[in-house]
Design a protein around this motif. Structure first.
Motif, PDB file in Angstrom:
ATOM      1  N   GLU A   1      48.508  56.813  40.779  1.00  0.00           N
ATOM      2  CA  GLU A   1      48.519  56.231  42.130  1.00  0.00           C
ATOM      3  C   GLU A   1      47.151  56.232  42.791  1.00  0.00           C
ATOM      4  N   TYR A   2      46.199  57.015  42.237  1.00  0.00           N
ATOM      5  CA  TYR A   2      44.879  57.035  42.867  1.00  0.00           C
ATOM      6  C   TYR A   2      43.796  56.573  41.900  1.00  0.00           C
ATOM      7  N   PHE A   3      43.550  57.382  40.880  1.00  0.00           N
ATOM      8  CA  PHE A   3      42.335  57.149  40.108  1.00  0.00           C
ATOM      9  C   PHE A   3      42.338  55.809  39.371  1.00  0.00           C
ATOM     10  N   LEU A   4      43.415  55.539  38.612  1.00  0.00           N
ATOM     11  CA  LEU A   4      43.390  54.330  37.778  1.00  0.00           C
ATOM     12  C   LEU A   4      43.355  53.040  38.603  1.00  0.00           C
ATOM     13  N   PRO A   5      44.225  52.899  39.626  1.00  0.00           N
ATOM     14  CA  PRO A   5      44.121  51.670  40.420  1.00  0.00           C
ATOM     15  C   PRO A   5      42.740  51.489  41.072  1.00  0.00           C
ATOM     16  N   GLU A   6      42.183  52.587  41.606  1.00  0.00           N
ATOM     17  CA  GLU A   6      40.892  52.479  42.304  1.00  0.00           C
ATOM     18  C   GLU A   6      39.750  52.191  41.329  1.00  0.00           C
ATOM     19  N   ILE A   7      39.784  52.852  40.172  1.00  0.00           N
ATOM     20  CA  ILE A   7      38.665  52.699  39.241  1.00  0.00           C
ATOM     21  C   ILE A   7      38.679  51.311  38.618  1.00  0.00           C
ATOM     22  N   ARG A   8      39.889  50.768  38.425  1.00  0.00           N
ATOM     23  CA  ARG A   8      39.971  49.403  37.876  1.00  0.00           C
ATOM     24  C   ARG A   8      39.324  48.427  38.855  1.00  0.00           C
ATOM     25  N   LYS A   9      39.635  48.634  40.146  1.00  0.00           N
ATOM     26  CA  LYS A   9      39.033  47.740  41.174  1.00  0.00           C
ATOM     27  C   LYS A   9      37.519  47.879  41.154  1.00  0.00           C
TER      28      LYS A   9
END
Ligand code: SER
Length: 336
Positions: free
Chosen positions: A325-333
């Motif tokens: 819910e935090y790292f993967l969505p944000e890092i992809r962006k």
């Protein structure tokens, strides 16, 4: 209500940037910052005044300000400190002492408690061998206080200085009418991970470095063994903890130095999460003897029951939520 005046030292670092953003979002604060570096764009417009330069020299200017809260984040981290231990001692101890004595002076002179929030670390702990580390599991604040790095030594020493300036200076706790003292509070942070910034100079850095490299499909050579295990936390939870401890009623705090924890992971588990999310990632392990020694002396996990009991601490992100819910969505962006 009048705005509270807040000083954030080390504002350009990872915690500093996230904290300034959170304070600005909360509102009600006039934010002052200090750092060796100029303010990055991410926070430049949120700060009223920035003091750029060596804190040991700049600290005298702060006597002219009326800070309600000081977040003293500026420090030389563990791997950097091992390269120049004497320089790290000057930054970590002299800088902290100057700020503590300034805050103590102002609290007493103007009869107004200045709150002093200090990020301490898992580096204050030290195990003589892996056997003891593994057997100890979750440890409490008063256990294994035998740091093996200059960073850990300076942080443990500064915790004690904070207690001295806030409670014992001149044996004032024995005075029937003690003067107003500064209000010192510290959190022992685990390794922190942000999707927005990359760490520099620490030894828990292999976790976030590996994840940021994987997201950019860059090969990563991890500097610790696969079975290396320490405690980690999302940057949002770290900032949340600082704000919660700042807000906690003084009378609830029995001893103002607290562990906090969220999840513990091995370096292998970090690589498994990285490969699950970015199957093209190339991660190899080539332990560096010094940096391996540092993390081997740090605990696998922390008992944070004091923080939970005395100021309601609870992390928002366990390992699943952290990644999904935090790292993967944000890092992809970020690296799209
Ligand atoms: N993240 C810090 C370091 O590695 C430990 O608190 O130096």
């Amino acid at each position: 209500m009048a705005e509270k005046q807040v000083l954030v030292t080390g504002a350009c670092g990872e915690i500093g940037q996230a904290l300034v953003q959170s304070l600005a979002k909360r509102g009600g604060y006039r934010i002052f910052s200090a750092d060796l570096a100029p303010l990055p764009d991410a926070i430049a417009s949120l700060v009223d005044e920035h003091f750029q330069g060596d804190l040991v020299i700049k600290a005298k200017y702060f006597y002219d300000y009326d800070f309600d809260v000081i977040f003293h984040l500026a420090a030389s981290l563990s791997s950097t400190a091992e390269k120049s231990p004497e320089v790290a001692h000057r930054i970590n101890v002299d800088g902290t002492m100057l700020l503590l004595s300034m805050a103590a002076y102002r609290s007493e002179k103007y009869e107004k408690e200045v709150k002093f929030l200090f990020p301490s670390t898992i580096a204050v702990y030290g195990f003589p061998s892996l056997k003891e580390k593994t057997a100890a599991g979750q440890i409490k604040e008063n256990e294994w206080n035998n740091p093996q790095t200059m960073y850990g030594c300076t942080k443990l020493h500064c915790e004690k200085l904070g207690l001295y300036y806030s409670s014992f200076m001149g044996q004032r706790h024995l005075d029937p009418n003690p003067p107003t003292m500064l209000d010192f509070r510290a959190i022992r942070f685990p390794g922190l991970i942000s999707a927005f910034t990359v760490p520099n100079g620490g030894t828990s850095d292999y976790g976030p470095e590996m994840l940021h490299a994987a997201a950019q499909f860059k090969p990563y050579v991890c500097f610790v063994r696969e079975d290396t295990k320490i405690s980690f936390m999302a940057m949002q939870d770290a900032v949340k903890s600082l704000l919660m401890l700042m807000d906690a009623p003084h009378e609830n705090l029995t001893y103002p130095v607290y562990n906090i924890a969220a999840f513990s992971l091995t370096a292998r588990e970090f690589s498994e999460w990285s490969l699950k999310s970015f199957p093209e990632a190339k991660i190899t392990f080539e332990p560096n003897i010094q940096r391996q020694g540092i993390v081997d002396s740090w605990p696998e996990d922390l008992d944070d029951s004091m923080a939970r009991k005395e100021w309601g601490w609870k992390p928002d992100y366990d390992v699943e939520r952290f990644f999904n819910e935090y790292f993967l969505p944000e890092i992809r962006k970020r690296y799209e």
